[in-house]
Design a protein around this motif. Structure first.
Motif, PDB file in Angstrom:
ATOM      1  N   TRP A 104       0.819  -1.214   0.000  1.00 47.50           N
ATOM      2  CA  TRP A 104       0.000   0.000   0.000  1.00 47.50           C
ATOM      3  C   TRP A 104       0.848   1.256   0.000  1.00 47.50           C
ATOM      4  O   TRP A 104       0.344   2.346  -0.214  1.00 47.50           O
ATOM      5  N   GLY A 105       2.121   1.139   0.283  1.00 49.55           N
ATOM      6  CA  GLY A 105       2.986   2.292   0.190  1.00 49.55           C
ATOM      7  C   GLY A 105       3.725   2.607   1.468  1.00 49.55           C
ATOM      8  O   GLY A 105       3.583   1.933   2.486  1.00 49.55           O
ATOM      9  N   GLY A 106       4.545   3.653   1.407  1.00 47.99           N
ATOM     10  CA  GLY A 106       5.394   4.020   2.519  1.00 47.99           C
ATOM     11  C   GLY A 106       5.173   5.445   2.982  1.00 47.99           C
ATOM     12  O   GLY A 106       4.226   6.127   2.566  1.00 47.99           O
ATOM     13  N   PHE A 107       6.074   5.884   3.845  1.00 49.04           N
ATOM     14  CA  PHE A 107       5.971   7.192   4.490  1.00 49.04           C
ATOM     15  C   PHE A 107       7.357   7.807   4.528  1.00 49.04           C
ATOM     16  O   PHE A 107       8.333   7.149   4.912  1.00 49.04           O
ATOM     17  N   TYR A 108       7.453   9.075   4.142  1.00 50.95           N
ATOM     18  CA  TYR A 108       8.729   9.787   4.133  1.00 50.95           C
ATOM     19  C   TYR A 108       8.511  11.155   4.756  1.00 50.95           C
ATOM     20  O   TYR A 108       7.536  11.846   4.421  1.00 50.95           O
ATOM     21  N   LEU A 109       9.397  11.544   5.671  1.00 53.15           N
ATOM     22  CA  LEU A 109       9.284  12.862   6.283  1.00 53.15           C
ATOM     23  C   LEU A 109      10.658  13.330   6.730  1.00 53.15           C
ATOM     24  O   LEU A 109      11.343  12.634   7.490  1.00 53.15           O
ATOM     25  N   ASP A 110      11.058  14.482   6.208  1.00 54.40           N
ATOM     26  CA  ASP A 110      12.303  15.140   6.618  1.00 54.40           C
ATOM     27  C   ASP A 110      13.514  14.215   6.500  1.00 54.40           C
ATOM     28  O   ASP A 110      14.329  14.110   7.411  1.00 54.40           O
ATOM     29  N   GLY A 111      13.605  13.526   5.370  1.00 54.35           N
ATOM     30  CA  GLY A 111      14.769  12.696   5.088  1.00 54.35           C
ATOM     31  C   GLY A 111      14.738  11.295   5.657  1.00 54.35           C
ATOM     32  O   GLY A 111      15.694  10.542   5.497  1.00 54.35           O
ATOM     33  N   ARG A 112      13.631  10.920   6.273  1.00 58.24           N
ATOM     34  CA  ARG A 112      13.523   9.618   6.936  1.00 58.24           C
ATOM     35  C   ARG A 112      12.336   8.849   6.385  1.00 58.24           C
ATOM     36  O   ARG A 112      11.269   9.419   6.155  1.00 58.24           O
ATOM     37  N   THR A 113      12.501   7.555   6.148  1.00 53.91           N
ATOM     38  CA  THR A 113      11.419   6.730   5.620  1.00 53.91           C
ATOM     39  C   THR A 113      10.950   5.723   6.659  1.00 53.91           C
ATOM     40  O   THR A 113      11.670   5.389   7.593  1.00 53.91           O
ATOM     41  N   ALA A 114       9.722   5.252   6.466  1.00 48.18           N
ATOM     42  CA  ALA A 114       9.159   4.195   7.306  1.00 48.18           C
ATOM     43  C   ALA A 114       8.469   3.187   6.409  1.00 48.18           C
ATOM     44  O   ALA A 114       7.945   3.535   5.347  1.00 48.18           O
ATOM     45  N   PHE A 115       8.453   1.915   6.816  1.00 45.46           N
ATOM     46  CA  PHE A 115       7.807   0.828   6.078  1.00 45.46           C
ATOM     47  C   PHE A 115       8.417   0.623   4.700  1.00 45.46           C
ATOM     48  O   PHE A 115       7.731   0.364   3.728  1.00 45.46           O
ATOM     49  N   GLY A 116       9.732   0.744   4.618  1.00 47.95           N
ATOM     50  CA  GLY A 116      10.435   0.466   3.379  1.00 47.95           C
ATOM     51  C   GLY A 116      10.496   1.672   2.460  1.00 47.95           C
ATOM     52  O   GLY A 116       9.938   2.731   2.751  1.00 47.95           O
ATOM     53  N   PRO A 117      11.173   1.520   1.323  1.00 46.61           N
ATOM     54  CA  PRO A 117      11.303   2.643   0.387  1.00 46.61           C
ATOM     55  C   PRO A 117       9.965   2.999  -0.245  1.00 46.61           C
ATOM     56  O   PRO A 117       9.045   2.183  -0.286  1.00 46.61           O
ATOM     57  N   LEU A 118       9.865   4.217  -0.728  1.00 47.68           N
ATOM     58  CA  LEU A 118       8.668   4.636  -1.452  1.00 47.68           C
ATOM     59  C   LEU A 118       8.506   3.775  -2.701  1.00 47.68           C
ATOM     60  O   LEU A 118       9.477   3.439  -3.384  1.00 47.68           O
ATOM     61  N   ARG A 119       7.256   3.421  -2.988  1.00 52.49           N
ATOM     62  CA  ARG A 119       6.980   2.467  -4.063  1.00 52.49           C
ATOM     63  C   ARG A 119       6.610   3.195  -5.353  1.00 52.49           C
ATOM     64  O   ARG A 119       5.720   4.050  -5.382  1.00 52.49           O
ATOM     65  N   THR A 120       7.285   2.834  -6.430  1.00 54.47           N
ATOM     66  CA  THR A 120       7.037   3.431  -7.736  1.00 54.47           C
ATOM     67  C   THR A 120       5.599   3.160  -8.179  1.00 54.47           C
ATOM     68  O   THR A 120       5.102   2.039  -8.066  1.00 54.47           O
ATOM     69  N   GLY A 121       4.927   4.186  -8.673  1.00 52.95           N
ATOM     70  CA  GLY A 121       3.576   4.062  -9.202  1.00 52.95           C
ATOM     71  C   GLY A 121       2.472   4.162  -8.170  1.00 52.95           C
ATOM     72  O   GLY A 121       1.294   4.223  -8.533  1.00 52.95           O
ATOM     73  N   THR A 122       2.816   4.185  -6.879  1.00 53.43           N
ATOM     74  CA  THR A 122       1.812   4.249  -5.819  1.00 53.43           C
ATOM     75  C   THR A 122       1.298   5.676  -5.655  1.00 53.43           C
ATOM     76  O   THR A 122       2.069   6.642  -5.754  1.00 53.43           O
ATOM     77  N   ALA A 123       0.007   5.824  -5.404  1.00 53.38           N
ATOM     78  CA  ALA A 123      -0.583   7.139  -5.178  1.00 53.38           C
ATOM     79  C   ALA A 123       0.068   7.800  -3.976  1.00 53.38           C
ATOM     80  O   ALA A 123       0.245   7.171  -2.929  1.00 53.38           O
ATOM     81  N   SER A 124       0.419   9.077  -4.112  1.00 53.60           N
ATOM     82  CA  SER A 124       1.216   9.746  -3.090  1.00 53.60           C
ATOM     83  C   SER A 124       0.776  11.187  -2.882  1.00 53.60           C
ATOM     84  O   SER A 124       0.617  11.947  -3.850  1.00 53.60           O
ATOM     85  N   GLU A 125       0.575  11.558  -1.605  1.00 52.11           N
ATOM     86  CA  GLU A 125       0.501  12.970  -1.218  1.00 52.11           C
ATOM     87  C   GLU A 125       1.941  13.441  -1.076  1.00 52.11           C
ATOM     88  O   GLU A 125       2.692  12.902  -0.263  1.00 52.11           O
TER      89      GLU A 125
END
Length: 274
Positions: A104-125
């Motif tokens: 379902w995707g990941g989370f990135y904030l201020d240079g830090r990621t959670a739940f793995g890398p951001l996924r290509t093609g996934t809907a993103s705010e």
């Protein structure tokens, strides 16, 4: 909250795809623009207690992504899990529980990621350092230096002004692509979403007892040319406007927006006057 596709849960057979908005939503034909009313500088509202949307002008407001104490969890995130009330005008919920299914995707904030890398093609705010936000399918790779945050969830409901092609495929497609619900239908639930208009405004919408198709139709009527689903079920959709030290919410079935200033367990978005 949704449960991961393939896990246990209720499994009503349904009766095929929904093709139009319920009577309490369809006060105008699908596709006809909604009527907006001003609700403060850069903020407009539309709808009623069953279906509503808020539209924001990024020239007048800025958007900030916050981490929750449990999702993504951990410490050291900027702003922690509570927003400042200074210049605060509104706030809304994040998406599905990312730990349920990493696809379902990941989370990135201020240079830090959670739940793995951001996924290509996934809907993103996508949140930019200068305060604007976009909704798009993630192009791949790491965020550019002008991006401060990314919240991913599922696939785009609307892209290029067109609804996703599998929104009318019925119950099985809804379960697989848009998450299970907590009721016996596995389709209709309280749903929320966010999108952007052709002129760059940001639209949040929440609809009571809606299918993914119906949420997408409502976002389309609100002017979204790209949009994504956020959290669903029960009181997980949360939205409120803030003025005079108090939150105001358009419907009783929404979760309490006061969590955004007192401390929330899930990630969320707040909007400030510039």
């Amino acid at each position: 909250m949704p449960v991961a596709p393939g896990s246990s849960g209720s499994s009503g057979s349904g009766s095929g795809p929904a093709t139009k908005l319920p009577a309490y939503i369809a006060s105008a034909p699908v596709g006809e623009p909604l009527a907006w009313r001003a609700s403060g500088p850069g903020v407009e509202l539309t709808g009623d207690v069953a279906a509503f949307a808020a539209r924001f002008d990024p020239a007048a407001v800025r958007f900030v992504l916050h981490a929750g104490s449990q999702v993504p969890g951990g410490s050291g995130w900027p702003g922690a899990n509570a927003a400042s009330a200074e210049k605060l005008v509104a706030g809304w919920n994040g998406g599905f529980l990312m730990a349920n299914n990493a696809s379902w995707g990941g989370f990135y904030l201020d240079g830090r990621t959670a739940f793995g890398p951001l996924r290509t093609g996934t809907a993103s705010e996508v949140f930019y350092k200068e305060g604007s936000v976009d909704v798009l399918a993630w192009p791949g790779g790491l965020p550019s230096t002008d991006v401060i945050g990314v919240r991913q969830n599922l696939a785009l409901l609307i892209d290029g002004g067109k609804l996703a092609g599998d929104l009318n495929e019925g119950v099985a497609a809804d379960e697989r692509t848009w998450g299970f619900t907590n009721d016996s239908s596995n389709v209709h639930a309280n749903r929320s979403g966010v999108g952007v208009t052709a002129d760059g405004k940001v639209v949040y919408a929440a609809v009571r007892g809606a299918s993914p198709l119906q949420l997408a139709q409502y976002l389309q009527r609100a002017g979204a040319v790209r949009a994504m689903e956020l959290d669903i079920n029960m009181s997980r959709p949360i939205f409120g406007t803030y003025a005079g030290g108090h939150w105001s919410q358009p419907a009783s079935w929404l979760g309490p927006a006061v969590r955004f200033t007192s401390g929330n367990e899930r990630d969320f978005v707040v909007v400030y006057a510039r």
